[in-house]
Each structure stands twice: as C-alpha cells, then as structure tokens.
Design an enzyme around this catalytic site. Structure first.
Site, PDB file in Angstrom:
ATOM      1  N   ASP A  68       2.044  -8.855  -0.771  1.00 59.82           N
ATOM      2  CA  ASP A  68       0.625  -8.504  -0.738  1.00 59.82           C
ATOM      3  C   ASP A  68       0.383  -7.230  -1.530  1.00 59.82           C
ATOM      4  O   ASP A  68       1.035  -6.213  -1.312  1.00 59.82           O
ATOM      5  CB  ASP A  68       0.178  -8.250   0.708  1.00 59.82           C
ATOM      6  CG  ASP A  68      -1.277  -7.836   0.744  1.00 59.82           C
ATOM      7  OD1 ASP A  68      -2.135  -8.713   0.545  1.00 59.82           O
ATOM      8  OD2 ASP A  68      -1.564  -6.633   0.925  1.00 59.82           O
ATOM      9  N   TRP A  81       0.863  -1.192   0.000  1.00 63.46           N
ATOM     10  CA  TRP A  81       0.000   0.000   0.000  1.00 63.46           C
ATOM     11  C   TRP A  81       0.899   1.241   0.000  1.00 63.46           C
ATOM     12  O   TRP A  81       1.870   1.286   0.738  1.00 63.46           O
ATOM     13  CB  TRP A  81      -0.900  -0.028   1.235  1.00 63.46           C
ATOM     14  CG  TRP A  81      -1.904   1.084   1.279  1.00 63.46           C
ATOM     15  CD1 TRP A  81      -2.519   1.678   0.225  1.00 63.46           C
ATOM     16  CD2 TRP A  81      -2.402   1.716   2.458  1.00 63.46           C
ATOM     17  NE1 TRP A  81      -3.385   2.654   0.669  1.00 63.46           N
ATOM     18  CE2 TRP A  81      -3.329   2.696   2.033  1.00 63.46           C
ATOM     19  CE3 TRP A  81      -2.178   1.548   3.831  1.00 63.46           C
ATOM     20  CZ2 TRP A  81      -4.027   3.507   2.942  1.00 63.46           C
ATOM     21  CZ3 TRP A  81      -2.865   2.363   4.727  1.00 63.46           C
ATOM     22  CH2 TRP A  81      -3.780   3.323   4.286  1.00 63.46           C
ATOM     23  N   TYR A 131      -4.379  -0.255  -4.742  1.00 63.33           N
ATOM     24  CA  TYR A 131      -3.181   0.466  -4.297  1.00 63.33           C
ATOM     25  C   TYR A 131      -2.549   1.213  -5.472  1.00 63.33           C
ATOM     26  O   TYR A 131      -2.145   0.599  -6.468  1.00 63.33           O
ATOM     27  CB  TYR A 131      -2.156  -0.487  -3.672  1.00 63.33           C
ATOM     28  CG  TYR A 131      -2.647  -1.278  -2.474  1.00 63.33           C
ATOM     29  CD1 TYR A 131      -3.762  -0.869  -1.740  1.00 63.33           C
ATOM     30  CD2 TYR A 131      -1.988  -2.434  -2.068  1.00 63.33           C
ATOM     31  CE1 TYR A 131      -4.214  -1.593  -0.645  1.00 63.33           C
ATOM     32  CE2 TYR A 131      -2.437  -3.161  -0.968  1.00 63.33           C
ATOM     33  CZ  TYR A 131      -3.551  -2.736  -0.269  1.00 63.33           C
ATOM     34  OH  TYR A 131      -3.998  -3.465   0.814  1.00 63.33           O
TER      35      TYR A 131
HETATM   36  P1  NAP Z   1       2.664  -0.947   8.179  1.00 62.23           P
HETATM   37  O1  NAP Z   1       3.278  -1.994   7.374  1.00 62.23           O
HETATM   38  O2  NAP Z   1       2.294  -1.249   9.581  1.00 62.23           O
HETATM   39  O3  NAP Z   1       3.556   0.374   8.196  1.00 62.23           O
HETATM   40  C1  NAP Z   1       4.144   0.902   7.034  1.00 62.23           C
HETATM   41  C2  NAP Z   1       4.970   2.114   7.449  1.00 62.23           C
HETATM   42  O4  NAP Z   1       5.976   1.705   8.378  1.00 62.23           O
HETATM   43  C3  NAP Z   1       5.673   2.780   6.289  1.00 62.23           C
HETATM   44  O5  NAP Z   1       5.660   4.165   6.530  1.00 62.23           O
HETATM   45  C4  NAP Z   1       7.114   2.256   6.404  1.00 62.23           C
HETATM   46  O6  NAP Z   1       8.064   3.189   5.951  1.00 62.23           O
HETATM   47  C5  NAP Z   1       7.251   2.091   7.890  1.00 62.23           C
HETATM   48  N1  NAP Z   1       8.191   1.023   8.247  1.00 62.23           N
HETATM   49  C6  NAP Z   1       8.244  -0.239   7.751  1.00 62.23           C
HETATM   50  N2  NAP Z   1       9.223  -0.953   8.335  1.00 62.23           N
HETATM   51  C7  NAP Z   1       9.808  -0.115   9.218  1.00 62.23           C
HETATM   52  C8  NAP Z   1      10.892  -0.260  10.120  1.00 62.23           C
HETATM   53  N3  NAP Z   1      11.535  -1.436  10.228  1.00 62.23           N
HETATM   54  N4  NAP Z   1      11.249   0.821  10.878  1.00 62.23           N
HETATM   55  C9  NAP Z   1      10.587   1.989  10.783  1.00 62.23           C
HETATM   56  N5  NAP Z   1       9.548   2.184   9.942  1.00 62.23           N
HETATM   57  C10 NAP Z   1       9.169   1.142   9.170  1.00 62.23           C
HETATM   58  O7  NAP Z   1       1.305  -0.408   7.511  1.00 62.23           O
HETATM   59  P2  NAP Z   1       0.435  -0.708   6.217  1.00 62.23           P
HETATM   60  O8  NAP Z   1       1.162  -0.370   4.969  1.00 62.23           O
HETATM   61  O9  NAP Z   1      -0.884  -0.070   6.480  1.00 62.23           O
HETATM   62  O10 NAP Z   1       0.160  -2.283   6.278  1.00 62.23           O
HETATM   63  C11 NAP Z   1       0.981  -3.229   5.670  1.00 62.23           C
HETATM   64  C12 NAP Z   1       0.336  -3.800   4.420  1.00 62.23           C
HETATM   65  O11 NAP Z   1      -0.898  -4.441   4.721  1.00 62.23           O
HETATM   66  C13 NAP Z   1      -0.062  -2.760   3.364  1.00 62.23           C
HETATM   67  O12 NAP Z   1       1.048  -2.243   2.682  1.00 62.23           O
HETATM   68  C14 NAP Z   1      -1.012  -3.572   2.531  1.00 62.23           C
HETATM   69  O13 NAP Z   1      -0.310  -4.440   1.655  1.00 62.23           O
HETATM   70  C15 NAP Z   1      -1.760  -4.345   3.604  1.00 62.23           C
HETATM   71  N6  NAP Z   1      -3.018  -3.688   4.017  1.00 62.23           N
HETATM   72  C16 NAP Z   1      -4.192  -4.316   3.762  1.00 62.23           C
HETATM   73  C17 NAP Z   1      -5.388  -3.719   4.104  1.00 62.23           C
HETATM   74  C18 NAP Z   1      -6.680  -4.428   3.797  1.00 62.23           C
HETATM   75  O14 NAP Z   1      -7.733  -3.799   3.890  1.00 62.23           O
HETATM   76  N7  NAP Z   1      -6.640  -5.681   3.424  1.00 62.23           N
HETATM   77  C19 NAP Z   1      -5.414  -2.475   4.756  1.00 62.23           C
HETATM   78  C20 NAP Z   1      -4.192  -1.864   5.045  1.00 62.23           C
HETATM   79  C21 NAP Z   1      -3.006  -2.483   4.689  1.00 62.23           C
HETATM   80  P3  NAP Z   1       8.841   3.082   4.525  1.00 62.23           P
HETATM   81  O15 NAP Z   1       7.829   2.645   3.523  1.00 62.23           O
HETATM   82  O16 NAP Z   1       9.390   4.441   4.323  1.00 62.23           O
HETATM   83  O17 NAP Z   1       9.942   2.053   4.673  1.00 62.23           O
END
Ligand code: NAP
Length: 267
Positions: free
Chosen positions: A49, A21, A54
C-alpha cells in the site's frame, strides 16, 4: 502468507500486507525501506500500500525500487490526494504515480479521502483509468457508507473494490456500519494503522498472545484480518518487525479468543 480474494475482484491478495507511510523520506531511508519491502515480499507480504502523498512521492519510489524485476508478484495500491482529485487532476496524478512506481498499471487506485472535488467527478476519472489500463480496479479510502454509495453510483458499471479505513484496537468504529455494508457487497476492507491502541501488558490482546506464545502485535493483526472481507497493512522498516508481521497468521485464534477480543472493545 495466506491470501484471500480481494472482494469482487476475485484476485487472491495477501491478507497481511505492507504499508509505506513514512517510507522514502530521505535517501538513506529509501534503500533500507526498499530492502524491508523486498524482505516482506519474500515472506509473502505481496500486498503493498502506498500513496502519492507519502514522502511527497518518495514512498512510491521506494515501492518502485522494491518491485523492480518482480512486478507480477505484487498487488500495488496507490492513492490520489484529495486536492488533486478533479477529473484531469486524477488522470495526471495516476500517471505521475505510475512513473515513480516504474510500472504501467496499479492493481487498485484509491481516492485517499473525500475532499474538495465531487466524488462523482473523481470516480469518472477512475473509470477512465480502468478503461486506459492504468488501474485494474477502483477503490476509496476513509469513506462512510453514504459516500461509498455515491462512489458506486458514479462508477458507471465498474464495481467499487475496496475501502481503506482506520481499523485497530484504538478505533474499531468501522465495525458498526462500514464492514457490514462492504461485506454484503464484496468490497474489501483494508484496515490501516493496525498496530495502534494495543494497550498494556494486562490487555486482552496481551493475555491471548502469552497463551499462544505470540506477540500482541501478531494477535492484533490476526484478529483484525480474521475473516473476509478484511485485510490489514502494517508498515515496518525494521526487518525484525517485517518477520514478526509475516508470521501473524501462522496460528489460529480460538472462537473464545475472538469473542473475548470482540467484546474487549465492544463489537
Ligand atoms: P502501523 O502499521 O500500525 O504502525 C507502524 C509503526 O509500527 C512503525 O513505527 C513500525 O516501526 C512499527 N512496527 C511495525 N511492525 C512492528 C512490530 N512487529 N513490532 C514493533 N513495531 C512494529 O501504522 P501506519 O503506518 O499508520 O499504518 C499502516 C499503513 O496504512 C501506512 O503505512 C499506510 O500505508 C496506510 N495508511 C493509510 C491511511 C489512509 O488514510 N488511507 C492512513 C494511515 C495509514 P518500523 O517502521 O521501525 O519497523
């Protein structure tokens, strides 16, 4: 990176995966995001995923670029957007996703949220996608237990393979009913937004991280994927974040750590 059987599918899939995302939202970001995904794949984060929603297809294009020449190494999940999820709309959305991903099949195809079209109608299309070989398996996302029952009943003998749900330290609601229901039936639970709600320096997560010489995010990912049927899919475009996430299962939380973390938000 460790793998575990993706529920009833029996396919070993990396327990920590890669979300997409906010990837592919600009041309410049696309190259960087694809590079981050490739690095993750190298480090064993082969569970990717994505969704048609997205970046309006941009994230699927990033994934397509990242997996070129190595399709067989990765497990690809993508999702149909609820308003497209009529019978015909689902078939068409999947074909469009396959074109953007540059592959002839996805490993699992999900309905992103329950929406305006009857769940049974979308599931009939999902079953047809499996028959056509466009998807190996079928899943759902953001479903409660009643909705999962309805999806399973409509799948005509095909087993529901996963439910992708919010699962992080700010929201552990799925522990009450969704995870137990899935666990009893071999439905993989893929937790999204795992890095939310971590709390500050005094949190239980932070204390445990300090003791293990790990980061709070690594402790969170390790805990959120602590047993079958759990998987977790952090998104990272920064290569240092990818490396940190890829090392999240390189240590073992003690039973006391797990108990403290479970109690922390009341499992
Ligand atoms: P997340 O993975 O919890 O957080 C992503 C954020 O955390 C980004 O800003 C990333 O920064 C940062 N980050 C990642 N690893 C890090 C680390 N080791 N240290 C510090 N910061 C870090 O949130 P999300 O993107 O909402 O959720 C993950 C995935 O779940 C999505 O990308 C999507 O594929 C899926 N999703 C599904 C749904 C659904 O409805 N099914 C809803 C939401 C999300 P950088 O990118 O700058 O590295």
């Amino acid at each position: 990176m460790l793998t575990r059987s993706f529920g009833v599918t029996g396919v070993p899939v990396s327990i920590v995966g890669q979300g997409t995302w906010r990837m592919g939202e600009s041309r410049r970001a696309t190259a960087r995001d694809a590079e981050a995904l490739r690095l993750g794949i190298e480090l064993g984060l082969t569970h990717i995923d994505t969704a048609e929603m997205y970046g309006d297809g941009g994230a699927e294009r990033v994934v397509g670029e990242a997996i070129r020449g190595q399709r067989d190494r990765v497990w690809i999940t993508t999702k149909v957007w609820p308003s497209h999820a009529s019978y015909t709309g689902t078939l068409e959305a999947c074909e469009a996703s396959l074109r953007r991903l540059g592959t002839d099949h996805v490993d699992i195809y999900l309905l992103h949220w329950p929406g305006p079209h009857p769940i049974a109608e979308t599931m009939r299309a999902m079953a047809e996608l499996v028959r056509r070989g466009h998807a190996r398996f079928v899943g759902v996302s953001n479903f409660d237990v009643t909705q999962m029952r309805e999806a399973q009943a409509a799948l005509d003998g095909i087993l529901l393979a996963c439910n992708q749900v919010p699962y992080h330290f700010g929201n552990r609601g799925v522990e009450a009913e969704v995870i137990p229901w899935c666990e009893a039936r071999g439905v993989a639970v893929v937790g999204y937004s795992p890095l939310s709600g971590l709390g500050g320096r005094r949190s239980t997560v932070a204390r445990i991280a300090l003791r293990h010489g790990r980061t709070p995010r690594q402790v969170a990912l390790n805990f959120l994927a602590r047993r079958a049927p759990l998987f977790t899919i952090p998104k990272a475009s920064d290569p240092e974040h990818v490396r940190e996430n890829a090392a999240a299962l390189d240590f073992t939380l003690t039973p006391e750590d797990i108990l403290a973390l479970e109690r922390d938000s009341g499992e």
